[in-house]
Design a protein around this motif. Structure first.
Motif, PDB file in Angstrom:
ATOM      1  N   HIS A   5       0.822  -1.215   0.000  1.00 47.61           N
ATOM      2  CA  HIS A   5       0.000   0.000   0.000  1.00 47.61           C
ATOM      3  C   HIS A   5       0.853   1.261   0.000  1.00 47.61           C
ATOM      4  N   GLY A   6       2.118   1.130  -0.238  1.00 44.88           N
ATOM      5  CA  GLY A   6       3.010   2.283  -0.290  1.00 44.88           C
ATOM      6  C   GLY A   6       3.694   2.527   1.042  1.00 44.88           C
ATOM      7  N   ALA A   7       4.554   3.508   1.039  1.00 42.11           N
ATOM      8  CA  ALA A   7       5.369   3.806   2.220  1.00 42.11           C
ATOM      9  C   ALA A   7       4.545   4.309   3.403  1.00 42.11           C
ATOM     10  N   GLN A   8       3.360   4.853   3.148  1.00 39.40           N
ATOM     11  CA  GLN A   8       2.567   5.406   4.247  1.00 39.40           C
ATOM     12  C   GLN A   8       1.946   4.310   5.128  1.00 39.40           C
ATOM     13  N   ILE A   9       1.830   3.082   4.639  1.00 40.33           N
ATOM     14  CA  ILE A   9       1.294   1.968   5.421  1.00 40.33           C
ATOM     15  C   ILE A   9       2.452   1.050   5.787  1.00 40.33           C
ATOM     16  N   LYS A  10       2.705   0.899   7.092  1.00 42.80           N
ATOM     17  CA  LYS A  10       3.875   0.148   7.558  1.00 42.80           C
ATOM     18  C   LYS A  10       3.609  -1.349   7.726  1.00 42.80           C
ATOM     19  N   ASP A  11       2.347  -1.755   7.940  1.00 35.04           N
ATOM     20  CA  ASP A  11       2.003  -3.170   8.098  1.00 35.04           C
ATOM     21  C   ASP A  11       0.827  -3.455   7.161  1.00 35.04           C
ATOM     22  N   ALA A  28      -7.591   2.193   9.944  1.00 32.33           N
ATOM     23  CA  ALA A  28      -6.781   1.006   9.658  1.00 32.33           C
ATOM     24  C   ALA A  28      -5.308   1.390   9.520  1.00 32.33           C
ATOM     25  N   ALA A  29      -5.038   2.487   8.838  1.00 36.12           N
ATOM     26  CA  ALA A  29      -3.653   2.941   8.676  1.00 36.12           C
ATOM     27  C   ALA A  29      -3.053   3.330  10.015  1.00 36.12           C
ATOM     28  N   ARG A  30      -3.814   4.048  10.836  1.00 36.89           N
ATOM     29  CA  ARG A  30      -3.335   4.485  12.146  1.00 36.89           C
ATOM     30  C   ARG A  30      -2.958   3.282  13.012  1.00 36.89           C
ATOM     31  N   ILE A  31      -3.815   2.263  13.037  1.00 35.48           N
ATOM     32  CA  ILE A  31      -3.568   1.079  13.859  1.00 35.48           C
ATOM     33  C   ILE A  31      -2.388   0.273  13.306  1.00 35.48           C
ATOM     34  N   ALA A  32      -2.382   0.056  11.987  1.00 33.38           N
ATOM     35  CA  ALA A  32      -1.305  -0.726  11.371  1.00 33.38           C
ATOM     36  C   ALA A  32       0.052  -0.064  11.576  1.00 33.38           C
ATOM     37  N   ASN A  33       0.101   1.241  11.426  1.00 34.18           N
ATOM     38  CA  ASN A  33       1.368   1.960  11.596  1.00 34.18           C
ATOM     39  C   ASN A  33       1.816   1.969  13.052  1.00 34.18           C
ATOM     40  N   ALA A  34       0.873   2.119  13.974  1.00 37.76           N
ATOM     41  CA  ALA A  34       1.230   2.115  15.398  1.00 37.76           C
ATOM     42  C   ALA A  34       1.751   0.742  15.812  1.00 37.76           C
ATOM     43  N   LYS A  35       1.106  -0.312  15.315  1.00 38.33           N
ATOM     44  CA  LYS A  35       1.571  -1.659  15.658  1.00 38.33           C
ATOM     45  C   LYS A  35       2.964  -1.906  15.094  1.00 38.33           C
ATOM     46  N   ALA A  36       3.202  -1.500  13.851  1.00 38.08           N
ATOM     47  CA  ALA A  36       4.518  -1.688  13.232  1.00 38.08           C
ATOM     48  C   ALA A  36       5.592  -0.918  13.985  1.00 38.08           C
ATOM     49  N   LYS A  37       5.236   0.245  14.499  1.00 36.20           N
ATOM     50  CA  LYS A  37       6.196   1.079  15.235  1.00 36.20           C
ATOM     51  C   LYS A  37       6.392   0.585  16.672  1.00 36.20           C
ATOM     52  N   GLY A  38       5.426  -0.222  17.153  1.00 35.44           N
ATOM     53  CA  GLY A  38       5.500  -0.703  18.527  1.00 35.44           C
ATOM     54  C   GLY A  38       4.902   0.266  19.525  1.00 35.44           C
ATOM     55  N   SER A  39       4.096   1.182  19.025  1.00 37.09           N
ATOM     56  CA  SER A  39       3.511   2.188  19.920  1.00 37.09           C
ATOM     57  C   SER A  39       1.996   2.080  20.012  1.00 37.09           C
ATOM     58  N   LEU A  40       1.450   0.912  19.695  1.00 41.23           N
ATOM     59  CA  LEU A  40       0.011   0.732  19.771  1.00 41.23           C
ATOM     60  C   LEU A  40      -0.434   0.882  21.211  1.00 41.23           C
ATOM     61  N   ASP A  41      -1.356   1.805  21.446  1.00 40.46           N
ATOM     62  CA  ASP A  41      -1.834   2.107  22.793  1.00 40.46           C
ATOM     63  C   ASP A  41      -3.000   1.188  23.123  1.00 40.46           C
ATOM     64  N   HIS A  42      -2.762   0.214  23.976  1.00 37.83           N
ATOM     65  CA  HIS A  42      -3.788  -0.762  24.307  1.00 37.83           C
ATOM     66  C   HIS A  42      -4.858  -0.213  25.235  1.00 37.83           C
ATOM     67  N   ARG A  43      -4.683   1.002  25.745  1.00 40.54           N
ATOM     68  CA  ARG A  43      -5.704   1.594  26.603  1.00 40.54           C
ATOM     69  C   ARG A  43      -6.997   1.844  25.835  1.00 40.54           C
TER      70      ARG A  43
END
Length: 83
Positions: A5-11, A28-43
Protein backbone atom coordinates in the motif's frame (compact mmCIF):
# COMPACT_ATOMS: atom_id res chain seq x y z
CA UNK A 1 0.71 -12.09 0.62
CA UNK A 2 -0.50 -8.59 1.39
CA UNK A 3 -0.54 -5.98 -1.34
CA UNK A 4 1.96 -3.13 -0.95
CA UNK A 5 0.00 0.00 0.00
CA UNK A 6 3.01 2.28 -0.29
CA UNK A 7 5.37 3.81 2.22
CA UNK A 8 2.57 5.41 4.25
CA UNK A 9 1.29 1.97 5.42
CA UNK A 10 3.88 0.15 7.56
CA UNK A 11 2.00 -3.17 8.10
CA UNK A 12 0.11 -4.02 4.90
CA UNK A 13 -1.29 -7.33 6.20
CA UNK A 14 -2.82 -5.79 9.30
CA UNK A 15 -4.13 -2.85 7.26
CA UNK A 16 -5.93 -5.20 4.86
CA UNK A 17 -7.37 -7.26 7.73
CA UNK A 18 -8.71 -4.14 9.45
CA UNK A 19 -10.26 -2.91 6.18
CA UNK A 20 -11.98 -6.32 5.75
CA UNK A 21 -13.41 -5.87 9.25
CA UNK A 22 -14.95 -2.57 8.14
CA UNK A 23 -12.49 -0.05 9.58
CA UNK A 24 -12.01 3.19 7.65
CA UNK A 25 -8.82 3.67 5.66
CA UNK A 26 -7.63 6.27 8.17
CA UNK A 27 -8.27 4.13 11.24
CA UNK A 28 -6.78 1.01 9.66
CA UNK A 29 -3.65 2.94 8.68
CA UNK A 30 -3.34 4.49 12.15
CA UNK A 31 -3.57 1.08 13.86
CA UNK A 32 -1.31 -0.73 11.37
CA UNK A 33 1.37 1.96 11.60
CA UNK A 34 1.23 2.11 15.40
CA UNK A 35 1.57 -1.66 15.66
CA UNK A 36 4.52 -1.69 13.23
CA UNK A 37 6.20 1.08 15.23
CA UNK A 38 5.50 -0.70 18.53
CA UNK A 39 3.51 2.19 19.92
CA UNK A 40 0.01 0.73 19.77
CA UNK A 41 -1.83 2.11 22.79
CA UNK A 42 -3.79 -0.76 24.31
CA UNK A 43 -5.70 1.59 26.60
CA UNK A 44 -8.07 2.23 23.71
CA UNK A 45 -9.92 -1.01 24.51
CA UNK A 46 -10.58 0.16 28.08
CA UNK A 47 -12.02 3.61 27.50
CA UNK A 48 -14.15 3.33 30.63
CA UNK A 49 -10.97 3.26 32.75
CA UNK A 50 -9.74 6.59 31.34
CA UNK A 51 -10.53 9.99 32.79
CA UNK A 52 -12.95 12.36 31.08
CA UNK A 53 -10.01 14.75 30.53
CA UNK A 54 -8.07 12.01 28.75
CA UNK A 55 -11.11 11.17 26.63
CA UNK A 56 -11.52 14.86 25.73
CA UNK A 57 -7.89 14.97 24.57
CA UNK A 58 -8.40 11.84 22.47
CA UNK A 59 -11.62 13.24 20.98
CA UNK A 60 -9.83 16.50 20.12
CA UNK A 61 -6.93 14.59 18.53
CA UNK A 62 -9.23 12.59 16.24
CA UNK A 63 -11.49 15.54 15.43
CA UNK A 64 -14.78 14.75 17.15
CA UNK A 65 -17.02 17.79 17.04
CA UNK A 66 -19.29 18.81 19.92
CA UNK A 67 -17.07 17.07 22.46
CA UNK A 68 -17.21 19.93 24.97
CA UNK A 69 -20.90 19.21 25.61
CA UNK A 70 -20.50 15.43 25.84
CA UNK A 71 -20.62 13.31 28.96
CA UNK A 72 -17.97 10.69 29.58
CA UNK A 73 -20.30 8.00 28.19
CA UNK A 74 -20.98 10.12 25.09
CA UNK A 75 -17.24 10.61 24.55
CA UNK A 76 -16.61 6.87 24.81
CA UNK A 77 -19.33 6.14 22.24
CA UNK A 78 -18.07 8.87 19.88
CA UNK A 79 -14.47 7.62 20.10
CA UNK A 80 -15.54 4.02 19.47
CA UNK A 81 -17.77 5.02 16.56
CA UNK A 82 -15.15 7.28 14.96
CA UNK A 83 -13.59 6.11 11.77
Amino acid sequence: MARDHGAQIKDDGLYEELRKQGQSKEKAARIANAKAKGSLDHRATHLEDRTKDDLMKEARKIGIEGRSKMSKDDLIKAIRDHG
